[in-house]
Design an enzyme around this catalytic site. Structure first.
Site, PDB file in Angstrom:
ATOM      1  N   MET A  47      19.071 -39.554  -3.016  1.00 52.46           N
ATOM      2  CA  MET A  47      18.982 -38.104  -3.174  1.00 52.46           C
ATOM      3  C   MET A  47      18.585 -37.797  -4.608  1.00 52.46           C
ATOM      4  O   MET A  47      19.043 -38.458  -5.543  1.00 52.46           O
ATOM      5  CB  MET A  47      20.326 -37.441  -2.877  1.00 52.46           C
ATOM      6  CG  MET A  47      20.329 -35.924  -3.090  1.00 52.46           C
ATOM      7  SD  MET A  47      21.985 -35.212  -3.001  1.00 52.46           S
ATOM      8  CE  MET A  47      22.610 -35.679  -4.624  1.00 52.46           C
ATOM      9  N   ASP A  49      16.482 -34.018  -6.584  1.00 49.54           N
ATOM     10  CA  ASP A  49      16.541 -32.583  -6.865  1.00 49.54           C
ATOM     11  C   ASP A  49      17.137 -31.734  -5.741  1.00 49.54           C
ATOM     12  O   ASP A  49      16.774 -31.905  -4.572  1.00 49.54           O
ATOM     13  CB  ASP A  49      15.133 -32.027  -7.102  1.00 49.54           C
ATOM     14  CG  ASP A  49      14.371 -32.743  -8.188  1.00 49.54           C
ATOM     15  OD1 ASP A  49      14.854 -33.766  -8.696  1.00 49.54           O
ATOM     16  OD2 ASP A  49      13.269 -32.281  -8.520  1.00 49.54           O
ATOM     17  N   TRP A  73      14.094 -44.253  -4.235  1.00 48.81           N
ATOM     18  CA  TRP A  73      13.167 -43.128  -4.165  1.00 48.81           C
ATOM     19  C   TRP A  73      11.997 -43.477  -3.246  1.00 48.81           C
ATOM     20  O   TRP A  73      11.449 -44.570  -3.285  1.00 48.81           O
ATOM     21  CB  TRP A  73      12.660 -42.805  -5.565  1.00 48.81           C
ATOM     22  CG  TRP A  73      11.860 -41.538  -5.656  1.00 48.81           C
ATOM     23  CD1 TRP A  73      12.325 -40.291  -5.954  1.00 48.81           C
ATOM     24  CD2 TRP A  73      10.438 -41.391  -5.466  1.00 48.81           C
ATOM     25  NE1 TRP A  73      11.302 -39.381  -5.956  1.00 48.81           N
ATOM     26  CE2 TRP A  73      10.124 -40.026  -5.657  1.00 48.81           C
ATOM     27  CE3 TRP A  73       9.413 -42.270  -5.146  1.00 48.81           C
ATOM     28  CZ2 TRP A  73       8.834 -39.532  -5.545  1.00 48.81           C
ATOM     29  CZ3 TRP A  73       8.122 -41.772  -5.029  1.00 48.81           C
ATOM     30  CH2 TRP A  73       7.840 -40.415  -5.228  1.00 48.81           C
ATOM     31  N   ARG A 176       3.717 -28.469  -9.584  1.00 48.47           N
ATOM     32  CA  ARG A 176       4.792 -28.588  -8.596  1.00 48.47           C
ATOM     33  C   ARG A 176       6.013 -27.706  -8.867  1.00 48.47           C
ATOM     34  O   ARG A 176       6.138 -27.060  -9.880  1.00 48.47           O
ATOM     35  CB  ARG A 176       5.244 -30.040  -8.497  1.00 48.47           C
ATOM     36  CG  ARG A 176       5.693 -30.700  -9.784  1.00 48.47           C
ATOM     37  CD  ARG A 176       6.081 -32.159  -9.528  1.00 48.47           C
ATOM     38  NE  ARG A 176       6.305 -32.913 -10.756  1.00 48.47           N
ATOM     39  CZ  ARG A 176       5.370 -33.597 -11.382  1.00 48.47           C
ATOM     40  NH1 ARG A 176       4.140 -33.628 -10.931  1.00 48.47           N
ATOM     41  NH2 ARG A 176       5.667 -34.260 -12.501  1.00 48.47           N
TER      42      ARG A 176
END
Length: 513
Positions: A47, A49, A73, A176
């Site tokens: 996990m 953001d 990730w 982003r």
């Protein structure tokens, strides 16, 4: 959304650690001793953001960057959980999975979610409004990021991708983290999105969440050594009156790892103007773990509640990796240096503490501590490392006051949380307890803070593998990760010189509610 530029900063810090610590760790070994009890973690797997925070029908919704397949990730999707009190969480199915086609992989990076109450998008009705997610579509094969939307007609459990995606595409690699809100004065949706390498926040406007027009750019400003990410713009009340100012939050890397800064100014529906013209660096959190924080904008009583990701750093945890901070209530306060952002553990959490933990009040007040340490374990109902304490010290002539946390039985290793009265600094000292887990640069974390009439207040949140310290009611905050040994559960209070512990209260957390 954390990407390569922050990883470089993290790698630089890891290179300062002993090689055996970084490269000799074993993966996939369960680490229940480091699973927090009152900070959010996923049930399993990676996990990072927080994304898409909204409040609906008595529940706080949390989406988060998630790899549903592995504890590393990758395969970026939106995980989902809900809570009524911001401590107890119900884990739900993945809300927006990665998109895989024959030609393209699309990862669902960070973003926001809004309740379209007036059905501006046409995805729902005014009686039954849709929830619209706005996020960055990262397409690694094309080396491009653009902004997508998706909508939910089942309360945020699942989403349908908009057929007209992308809604914003400027053909950039690093572009982003859209944060969207309704601006009532101009009757439009407003988006902030990071122009990463330019150190800018681009501001867009839209009437329907589908067609977006550029309104303005903010930046470069403040700290610009590393790229900008995860911007957010929100109005916050100034304590003691009806005045409202706007705060711009920005995340980036730094020499010691993650960093968040903020700007205070005004927003007219088109552009944000910083009161300090971008010349002042305001640090949101003085730790080495706090990043990508965004807010619940629509919480009851118009609260603005900030939630950040706490990065693991060098150590592996399993079967999960990554946790969220405690939610922070936000306000602005005028001090002698001007307006500052105040962050305190959310009152939503504080009011339900007794339901999740056994409260133990230490009735002995005005405890004089004269150049010594006093063991507090006999006062605690449990001996674990998941607790919450609040304290108030009268400094007197003490040079330092504070607590020894996660102390081992022979009192040779610990993590110290204290106040340095000589240099007027709040600090976390991990130079003994965390020497094998942190770079030398990060073993001492400091935040400048002045006493108030000779008194300092501390809130110390220890949760097995995280440590968050709030000084003087949230004027300064330091968040970090810790990895104590199984037997390192002692707690003591200390003073160098003569000081007075005016007040102390501890909540020790049980396993579960």
């Amino acid at each position: 959304m954390l990407k390569i530029m922050l990883n470089k900063s993290l790698v630089a810090g890891l290179l300062l650690l002993p090689a055996a610590t970084v490269f000799g760790q074993k993966k996939d070994i369960p680490t229940p001793q480091w699973r927090p009890r009152y900070h959010f973690t996923p049930e399993k797997n990676w996990m990072n953001d927080p994304s898409g925070l909204f409040y609906l029908n008595g529940e706080y919704h949390l989406y988060y960057q998630h790899n549903p397949l592995e504890n590393v990730w990758g395969h970026m999707s939106w995980g989902h959980a809900v809570s009524r009190d911001l401590i107890g969480w119900k884990h739900l199915q993945v809300a927006i999975p990665e998109i895989e086609t024959k030609d393209t992989t699309t990862w669902i990076f960070s973003g926001s979610a809004v309740i379209d109450k007036n059905n501006t998008s046409g995805f729902g009705t005014k009686k039954d409004p849709a929830i619209v997610a706005i996020f960055t579509a990262n397409q690694p094969k094309q080396k491009k990021e653009s902004q997508y939307i998706a909508y939910s007609n089942d309360g945020g459990l699942s989403y349908t991708q908009y057929q007209g995606n992308p809604v914003i595409d400027i053909n950039k690699k690093d572009f982003r983290d859209p944060a969207v809100f309704w601006h009532d004065d101009t009757k439009q949706w407003v988006m902030t999105v990071a122009m990463v390498d330019e150190h800018q926040v681009r501001i867009y406007g839209s009437k329907d969440l589908k067609k977006w027009d550029v309104l303005s750019d903010f930046g470069p400003a403040g700290y610009t050594r590393y790229g900008w990410e995860c911007p957010s713009l929100l109005p916050i009340n100034v304590e003691g009156g009806s005045k409202v100012k706007w705060v711009m939050l920005v995340s980036s890397g730094s020499e010691r790892g993650p960093l968040m800064q903020y700007f205070i100014g005004d927003f007219d529906g088109i552009s944000f103007k910083d009161d300090n013209e971008g010349k002042k660096v305001r640090v949101l959190n003085y730790g080495d773990a706090y990043y990508a924080a965004i807010e619940w904008r629509d919480a009851p009583q118009n609260k603005k509640i900030l939630l950040g990701w706490l990065q693991n750093g060098a150590r592996e945890t399993f079967p999960w990796k990554g946790q969220m901070s405690i939610p922070h209530d936000l306000s602005l306060k005028a001090i002698e240096d001007g307006l500052v952002l105040i962050q305190s553990p959310s009152s939503v959490v504080a009011k339900v503490l007794s339901g999740y933990a056994l409260e133990k009040s230490l009735l002995e007040k005005n405890l004089v501590i004269n150049d010594t340490r006093i063991n507090l374990n006999k006062e605690r109902p449990f001996t674990g490392n998941s607790y919450w304490l609040e304290a108030e010290f009268n400094l007197g002539d003490a040079k330092k006051v504070g607590f020894n946390l996660v102390e081992n039985p022979d009192v040779t290793k610990n993590v110290m949380v204290g106040y340095d009265a000589v240099n007027q600094r709040l600090y976390i000292d991990g130079s003994t307890g965390e020497v094998n887990n942190k770079s030398r640069r990060n073993q001492m974390l400091l935040a400048p803070m002045k006493p108030i009439n000779g008194v300092i207040k501390l809130q110390v949140l220890v949760d097995n593998s995280s440590l968050e310290v709030f000084g003087n009611g949230g004027e300064k905050v330091i968040s970090t990760m810790i990895y104590p040994d199984a037997n390192a559960t002692n707690l003591s209070v200390f003073a160098e010189g003569k000081g007075v512990l005016k007040y102390l209260k501890i909540w020790d957390f049980k396993q579960g509610k």
